[in-house]
Design a protein around this motif. Structure first.
Motif, PDB file in Angstrom:
ATOM      1  N   ASN A   1       0.856  -1.180   0.000  1.00  0.00           N
ATOM      2  CA  ASN A   1       0.000   0.000   0.000  1.00  0.00           C
ATOM      3  C   ASN A   1       0.897   1.238   0.000  1.00  0.00           C
ATOM      4  N   TYR A   2       0.270   2.386  -0.053  1.00  0.00           N
ATOM      5  CA  TYR A   2       1.035   3.626  -0.043  1.00  0.00           C
ATOM      6  C   TYR A   2       1.647   3.857   1.342  1.00  0.00           C
ATOM      7  N   GLN A   3       2.927   4.176   1.342  1.00  0.00           N
ATOM      8  CA  GLN A   3       3.646   4.480   2.590  1.00  0.00           C
ATOM      9  C   GLN A   3       2.877   5.501   3.431  1.00  0.00           C
ATOM     10  N   ALA A   4       2.419   6.573   2.784  1.00  0.00           N
ATOM     11  CA  ALA A   4       1.738   7.656   3.501  1.00  0.00           C
ATOM     12  C   ALA A   4       0.384   7.212   4.053  1.00  0.00           C
ATOM     13  N   TYR A   5      -0.244   6.219   3.424  1.00  0.00           N
ATOM     14  CA  TYR A   5      -1.517   5.701   3.939  1.00  0.00           C
ATOM     15  C   TYR A   5      -1.302   5.042   5.293  1.00  0.00           C
ATOM     16  N   ASP A   6      -0.284   4.205   5.394  1.00  0.00           N
ATOM     17  CA  ASP A   6      -0.046   3.459   6.632  1.00  0.00           C
ATOM     18  C   ASP A   6       0.222   4.410   7.804  1.00  0.00           C
ATOM     19  N   ILE A   7       0.984   5.464   7.526  1.00  0.00           N
ATOM     20  CA  ILE A   7       1.300   6.434   8.586  1.00  0.00           C
ATOM     21  C   ILE A   7       0.062   7.272   8.913  1.00  0.00           C
ATOM     22  N   GLY A   8      -0.635   7.756   7.880  1.00  0.00           N
ATOM     23  CA  GLY A   8      -1.849   8.555   8.096  1.00  0.00           C
ATOM     24  C   GLY A   8      -2.912   7.765   8.835  1.00  0.00           C
ATOM     25  N   ASN A   9      -3.041   6.485   8.500  1.00  0.00           N
ATOM     26  CA  ASN A   9      -3.985   5.617   9.182  1.00  0.00           C
ATOM     27  C   ASN A   9      -3.610   5.482  10.662  1.00  0.00           C
ATOM     28  N   HIS A  10      -2.313   5.323  10.934  1.00  0.00           N
ATOM     29  CA  HIS A  10      -1.849   5.228  12.322  1.00  0.00           C
ATOM     30  C   HIS A  10      -2.141   6.522  13.089  1.00  0.00           C
ATOM     31  N   PHE A  11      -1.912   7.660  12.461  1.00  0.00           N
ATOM     32  CA  PHE A  11      -2.198   8.935  13.129  1.00  0.00           C
ATOM     33  C   PHE A  11      -3.695   9.065  13.454  1.00  0.00           C
ATOM     34  N   ASN A  12      -4.550   8.586  12.565  1.00  0.00           N
ATOM     35  CA  ASN A  12      -5.995   8.604  12.851  1.00  0.00           C
ATOM     36  C   ASN A  12      -6.328   7.764  14.084  1.00  0.00           C
ATOM     37  N   GLU A  13      -5.547   6.687  14.294  1.00  0.00           N
ATOM     38  CA  GLU A  13      -5.822   5.787  15.413  1.00  0.00           C
ATOM     39  C   GLU A  13      -5.480   6.400  16.765  1.00  0.00           C
ATOM     40  N   PHE A  14      -4.811   7.563  16.761  1.00  0.00           N
ATOM     41  CA  PHE A  14      -4.569   8.271  18.022  1.00  0.00           C
ATOM     42  C   PHE A  14      -5.902   8.660  18.668  1.00  0.00           C
ATOM     43  N   ALA A  15      -6.972   8.668  17.878  1.00  0.00           N
ATOM     44  CA  ALA A  15      -8.302   9.050  18.366  1.00  0.00           C
ATOM     45  C   ALA A  15      -8.996   7.931  19.136  1.00  0.00           C
ATOM     46  N   GLY A  16      -8.415   6.716  19.119  1.00  0.00           N
ATOM     47  CA  GLY A  16      -9.033   5.589  19.800  1.00  0.00           C
ATOM     48  C   GLY A  16     -10.016   4.849  18.904  1.00  0.00           C
ATOM     49  N   VAL A  17     -10.741   3.896  19.509  1.00  0.00           N
ATOM     50  CA  VAL A  17     -11.682   3.074  18.733  1.00  0.00           C
ATOM     51  C   VAL A  17     -13.090   3.144  19.327  1.00  0.00           C
ATOM     52  N   SER A  18     -13.241   2.742  20.582  1.00  0.00           N
ATOM     53  CA  SER A  18     -14.585   2.666  21.184  1.00  0.00           C
ATOM     54  C   SER A  18     -15.237   4.042  21.279  1.00  0.00           C
ATOM     55  N   GLU A  19     -14.495   5.001  21.794  1.00  0.00           N
ATOM     56  CA  GLU A  19     -14.982   6.380  21.881  1.00  0.00           C
ATOM     57  C   GLU A  19     -14.012   7.260  21.095  1.00  0.00           C
ATOM     58  N   LEU A  20     -14.368   7.614  19.894  1.00  0.00           N
ATOM     59  CA  LEU A  20     -13.455   8.370  19.033  1.00  0.00           C
ATOM     60  C   LEU A  20     -13.311   9.816  19.517  1.00  0.00           C
ATOM     61  N   ASP A  21     -12.070  10.256  19.638  1.00  0.00           N
ATOM     62  CA  ASP A  21     -11.795  11.636  20.037  1.00  0.00           C
ATOM     63  C   ASP A  21     -10.725  12.196  19.100  1.00  0.00           C
ATOM     64  N   PHE A  22     -11.183  12.865  18.027  1.00  0.00           N
ATOM     65  CA  PHE A  22     -10.237  13.314  17.005  1.00  0.00           C
ATOM     66  C   PHE A  22      -9.413  14.529  17.428  1.00  0.00           C
ATOM     67  N   SER A  23      -9.705  15.051  18.624  1.00  0.00           N
ATOM     68  CA  SER A  23      -8.816  16.099  19.147  1.00  0.00           C
ATOM     69  C   SER A  23      -7.461  15.499  19.531  1.00  0.00           C
ATOM     70  N   MET A  24      -7.411  14.155  19.612  1.00  0.00           N
ATOM     71  CA  MET A  24      -6.162  13.461  19.950  1.00  0.00           C
ATOM     72  C   MET A  24      -5.269  13.225  18.729  1.00  0.00           C
ATOM     73  N   TYR A  25      -5.773  13.553  17.535  1.00  0.00           N
ATOM     74  CA  TYR A  25      -4.949  13.428  16.321  1.00  0.00           C
ATOM     75  C   TYR A  25      -3.654  14.211  16.557  1.00  0.00           C
ATOM     76  N   PRO A  26      -2.491  13.624  16.234  1.00  0.00           N
ATOM     77  CA  PRO A  26      -1.230  14.289  16.597  1.00  0.00           C
ATOM     78  C   PRO A  26      -1.062  15.655  15.930  1.00  0.00           C
ATOM     79  N   PRO A  27      -0.718  16.677  16.718  1.00  0.00           N
ATOM     80  CA  PRO A  27      -0.507  18.006  16.133  1.00  0.00           C
ATOM     81  C   PRO A  27       0.731  18.010  15.237  1.00  0.00           C
ATOM     82  N   GLN A  28       0.872  19.061  14.439  1.00  0.00           N
ATOM     83  CA  GLN A  28       1.952  19.115  13.447  1.00  0.00           C
ATOM     84  C   GLN A  28       3.331  18.914  14.074  1.00  0.00           C
ATOM     85  N   GLU A  29       3.566  19.529  15.217  1.00  0.00           N
ATOM     86  CA  GLU A  29       4.878  19.428  15.868  1.00  0.00           C
ATOM     87  C   GLU A  29       5.217  17.968  16.209  1.00  0.00           C
TER      88      GLU A  29
END
Length: 357
Positions: free
Chosen positions: A241-269
């Motif tokens: 798959n695309y290298q950037a997909y795997d990393i972007g998908n992982h960053f989305n997972e910072f939000a959790g699974v059961s209770e999604l909280d997208f404020s946890m998406y990693p900031p740019q820094e």
């Protein structure tokens, strides 16, 4: 000489029925751990994951040796290529990126347990941990499978397959779920046109195609403190798959699974620090000049965030399908709604990002 991964793993012709779990698992262990006495075998449900059931089996009190039995979820063969999963497992084990696969059985696999701490949303954000995750992903992405493994990115194939399943008459997904349940889930026509738009946009940004995990949520990362290391587990969705997909998908997972909280998406820094650690190891593993430039980090940052949109879309479609087929107690439709909501919320901002030159 044949590589060890190309040999077929042992297959045990047993179906593990969850209604008769103990007897079925004892019969399975008789094949892979013949010296274990059935009366001494202890079972521990490690997780009722949102795709499969995972059972740990051991005889010693300290759980020094644990055999994991993973029972596939209902109808998951519709959207998981089990043959490809086994192949990925063996390839990754041969490259020291995965535990040992002991056997397959009719509706699951049996494999080595990695002792360590399963990451959570907070550990995932610790710099000392996320650098280890970045380095392990870089090593994962640099694995070069032998011939016979498709090097086409699975993203578009999967999205197309999900759409076909959604639209197929036998699944009745387009009409078989009540309109109240399907509120806020985009219509089939919108889903189709969004995929075409994404494909047109993302195909232009030239992310390398590598061997990816494709499902790197917290529960699939084990921290082995004694070794100062992390390992990835569960390769159901692994493939090129695309290298950037795997990393972007992982960053989305910072939000959790059961209770999604997208404020946890990693900031740019945090992303920049993560990507720098990743690129240092990836360039070393692939024989490139080891020095990482600011331009390379910024380019990967843009690619990753663009592909994070495709990740929302893919898991949104997946969750609608799971809502129809899965017997697992999880609100898949709510999960789908949340993923699509985040996709549309971020879409314009992210598509407007420009690649640096």
């Amino acid at each position: 000489m044949q590589s060890d991964w190309s040999l077929q793993p042992k297959h045990v012709d047993i179906f593990v029925d969850e209604k008769d779990l103990r007897n079925n698992i004892e019969a399975l262990l008789k094949e892979v751990r013949p010296l274990w006495k059935p009366a001494e075998i202890k079972l521990k449900i490690f997780t009722d994951g949102i795709t499969n059931k995972l059972v740990g089996c051991h005889v010693d009190q300290d759980m020094e040796e644990v055999v994991l039995v993973r029972i596939y979820g209902n109808m998951t063969e519709l959207f998981v290529d089990r043959e490809s999963e086994v192949k990925s497992f063996q390839i990754l084990h041969a490259h020291h990126c995965a535990p040992e696969l002991y056997c397959t059985f009719q509706n699951g696999i049996c494999y080595e347990f990695i002792k360590g701490t399963v990451l959570d949303m907070w550990l995932l954000r610790k710099p000392s941990i996320f650098r280890l995750v970045a380095k392990e992903m870089a090593q994962f992405h640099s694995v070069q499978p032998d011939n016979g493994y498709s090097s086409e990115p699975v993203l578009w194939k999967n999205l197309s397959m999900y759409l076909t399943l959604l639209n197929s008459s036998h699944s009745k997904l387009a009409t078989g779920v009540s309109s109240m349940d399907m509120n806020d889930v985009p219509s089939f026509d919108i889903l189709s046109s969004e995929i075409e738009e994404l494909k047109g946009h993302l195909s232009q940004i030239k992310s390398p195609v590598v061997l990816c995990h494709n499902d790197l949520l917290c529960n699939n990362i084990i921290y082995i403190e004694a070794k100062g290391d992390v390992k990835f587990i569960d390769y159901e969705y692994a493939g090129y798959n695309y290298q950037a997909y795997d990393i972007g998908n992982h960053f989305n997972e910072f939000a959790g699974v059961s209770e999604l909280d997208f404020s946890m998406y990693p900031p740019q820094e945090m992303q920049v620090e993560w990507l720098k650690s990743y690129l240092e190891v990836y360039k070393e593993c692939t024989g490139s000049e080891p020095e990482v430039t600011e331009l390379e980090i910024q380019k990967l940052y843009v690619q990753v965030n663009k592909f994070s949109l495709a990740s929302h879309f893919s898991w949104g479609l997946w969750a609608i399908l799971q809502s129809r087929y899965s017997t697992i107690d999880f609100d898949f439709l709510r999960y789908a709604r949340e993923r699509f909501k985040q996709y549309f919320k971020k879409k314009d901002e992210i598509l407007a990002l420009q690649l640096p030159y």
